[in-house]
Scaffold this active site. Sequence first.
Site, mmCIF file in Angstrom:
data_model
loop_
_atom_site.group_PDB
_atom_site.id
_atom_site.type_symbol
_atom_site.label_atom_id
_atom_site.label_comp_id
_atom_site.label_asym_id
_atom_site.label_seq_id
_atom_site.Cartn_x
_atom_site.Cartn_y
_atom_site.Cartn_z
ATOM 1 N N HIS A 118 0.814 -1.218 0.000
ATOM 2 C CA HIS A 118 0.000 0.000 0.000
ATOM 3 C C HIS A 118 0.851 1.274 0.000
ATOM 4 O O HIS A 118 0.364 2.347 -0.323
ATOM 5 C CB HIS A 118 -1.015 -0.010 1.154
ATOM 6 C CG HIS A 118 -0.479 0.273 2.507
ATOM 7 N ND1 HIS A 118 -0.236 -0.713 3.429
ATOM 8 C CD2 HIS A 118 -0.159 1.433 3.120
ATOM 9 C CE1 HIS A 118 0.205 -0.174 4.546
ATOM 10 N NE2 HIS A 118 0.262 1.132 4.394
ATOM 11 N N SER A 127 4.342 2.327 8.037
ATOM 12 C CA SER A 127 4.003 1.224 7.138
ATOM 13 C C SER A 127 5.217 0.776 6.330
ATOM 14 O O SER A 127 5.902 1.608 5.727
ATOM 15 C CB SER A 127 2.897 1.648 6.175
ATOM 16 O OG SER A 127 1.691 1.745 6.853
#
Lengths: 481, 488
Positions: A67, A177
Amino acid sequence: MRILFTTLFFTFLTGLASAADMGRSVVQVLVYSQTPIWDAPWRNNPVASSSGSGFVIEGDRVMTNAHVVSWAKQIVLRRFQDPRPWLARVEYISHECDLAVLKVDTPGFFDGLKTLPLGGLPKVQSTVLTCGYPAGGQQISYTRGVVSRIEMQNYVHIGNRAFLSVQTDAAINPGNSGGPVFQGDEVVGVAFMGTPGLENTGFFIPSAVINHFLEDVSDGKYDGFPKAGIRIVSLQNPAYRRYLGLPVTGDGARIDSLADYTEKAGLLKKDDVILAVGEHPVGSDGTILLEGNRVNCTTAFQVPQKGEKLKLKIWRDHKEIDVAVPMEVRDDDLNIGNLYDAPPRYFVFAGLVFTPLTLDYVKTFGRNWRGVANSEMIYELYYRRNETPAKVRNEPVVLATTLAHPVNADMRLASRAMIDTINGKRIETLEDVITAFEENTKPQHMIQFISGTVECLDNTQAKLANPEILSTYGIQTDRRL
Amino acid sequence: MKIKTPLILASCIFATASAVFSQDAPEPDWQTSIVTFDITRNNFNFRIPWDKRAQTAAKLGTVIEGNEILTTAQGLANRTLVRLQKGGRGKWYNGNVEWVDYQANLAVVGVSDPAFWEGLAPVRFALADELKRNLQIVRWRGGNIERRAAEFSRFNVADANFNQAPRIEMKTSSEMEGAGRGELMVSGGRVVGLVASKSGSTCSVIPSPFIMSILEKRASGDYRGLGFFDFIWQPASNPATTKYFEFSGQTGGVLLIKPSTRPGAKSPLKLHDIILEIDGYPIDIQGDYLDPDYGHVIMEYLACRKKWAGDIVKFKIWRDGEKREIDYVLPKADFSKNLIIDGPVGKEPTYVIAGGLVFVPLSAEFLSSWGADWQRTAPFRLVYYNKQKAKKDQPSLVVLSLVLPDSYNIGYQERKSQNLVLDRANGRQISKLDDLIVALENPQNGFHVFVFNKGSSVQKIILEADQLDEANQRIAKRYGVARLQKLK
């Protein structure tokens, strides 16, 4: 007491020193991306910038989350305390398990950076250290926490797949992330998501999933995680267990239903009781014991690579049998997950914009799309395949919008409707739309929607209007296939 | 019945700005014509179908000829006691609902005590050309007559929200608080209609010509209920579409896209017929016609404009390149045979509890237990059956709505074992609760085997047959269920 304190203090300092050393191999990932507009599929949203983290793995590569780099137009890496930007590209990406491997073509990037080794599954209550560049900051950040639990979680990036996931109370914020989660000198996971509304709750992808991905791509291409195509439910009711000839309090979970392809393969059957997956005995609640944690048995179904066989111990017809199930990767549910990196397919004819029915398309109805989108679309996406597989269209097509022009101005139903037939041809794919229009020689084109509504276009005028409409609305090409 | 594209359902006829009070009749004393209702009823929760909750509601009615009271049908379902009060105060009299039609939203109530009728006088209803001016809403409040001005907005044919006969309604605006309980809308000395509901400042009024036509039909002893058009059409406003169907040179009409919505019904209409006229009224390309009383309104109203279930309606259609005339027999607005059963209103919920598994018919009432917005909030798969055709061998459906936890049904108590449509029980196809009762009398090799529709989150549940009775008794006691089944 003093010795203990000293020892603990020494250990803590050593841990920090070790982490700080390893932190040199953690990089910041700066991304410029552009997502498509799913109901105006020839257009894109403005370029957006975002950042994440990554870390060096063997083979002079950087691992991060899918992502972080989805829809990327440009990926720039920043090394620890190094002001230089390093251009990177995606070598492999798995949107289902939210992992990506990046390559840097400019020589020198990996100079002085150590490969971070992957460890195993951490124990619940053990301490982990997250490392990355949260909130877009330029300095590396470390946060410590404990492993709260280990279980299957829906991976929100893809939206329709669940994998093993580790929950921790170490802060995992945007920008973290893709960063590593350390335990000792090893990476035990990749930080990837939090839960809105839950404080001190972050999740990381454990090494079992990471290793599966890396092993998958080791042959030069990404295949994906295979699926067995079965729905497993608990088998805890004494009557059901007796009905199947099993002890009332024993183990084993039941196959309640099969995907169409599994049923056709004939290896597994409804009411088969799965006693073991691989080496893991299956409890009556459908869980297995994985390194001290009870997790759903589908975890074990995700171990084989594409084409490998998974050994199952099955209870069928009052006896135990062994079945080796060939595990295949299926893309039949692709459209009910979030799609990435491939811009949407479309075809524009006489101002009518046709595009495949996907989750991304129905999400254009707004946040409450489940209550707002046409029920036929929701049924087609989520229920048709299970209930009437013989009637499934390979790629249901919707009329996304109509670009106003005199040739189509009299159409009452001009957008957000699913197509049944065009000129009598059942629409199974976007290509069928093109064929149906191009092969029609009658004076009108007739479009029939799933609802039964009919709209027509003048054939000659439609053909003439098409180039003008494309020009008026700035559409470079009438199709993207 | 249903339209596939958004339409404005009725024309807007605005009242003239100059309001002139009617001088032809003296203002009546409304005190002698309006009565107050006090209704006690059982309120059911179709998701806990054995549970009854007493509820009282107040509403209003009006005296009509023949010593009867007219009111709206709302709130009369599952009534246990109806009482009436005249003069806004004093003694309450027991009433008896003599006639009710939930589709028309009208009811007639009688009172056997002659003393009730003393001093009461019937109202006069307004004619079609008297509906728009000098409007007032009148009701009893706190022992006094309350009047509030209202302003005419438009006539509208109520959108058939789920399974309802089309209803003409008059939209007016008024600031009267809490209206919508059968208040009188009056003009001069006549009753223009009954206020059926109010949303914001907009009142929906059942207009007097519609009321009078129904009362006359009832008086004749031949009231067969409202009919409806059971087909689906779309506007034929796209010239390319009319050309495709070889319908050129005409200026009106709508295109039929579903000849009948009723299961198994045979219709004289065919797919892609173009409807040109109904009972002599030309239909325009939007599906409206010019009503002599209400102006431009949608053609659905022609199903109940002085027509009743079973009447013949004359259609002029375009089919196969030529005009034709067709007799269309109006079906009764009865939706109890739909795949999702709807009505009749006022029946207690039916159910069967077997070993803690609560089975109910899939009905509009069951789904509406998810609230007013149930078409969005109820489980999608259940609501979607409304778009699906019934199978020949399964004309209606039974749902496992919930599981009352017990050791007998352990393993089936999770949420995913709720709201499943039952396909078979002990090998028998299940369409209604009676089928289930028969199935439960015939277990398979000592087990009760329930198979749910394909695609359900759980497809099979099995229970021990010889322990069912014992479990039933235990569950009934534990959960306070007086009856384990109610079939009618």
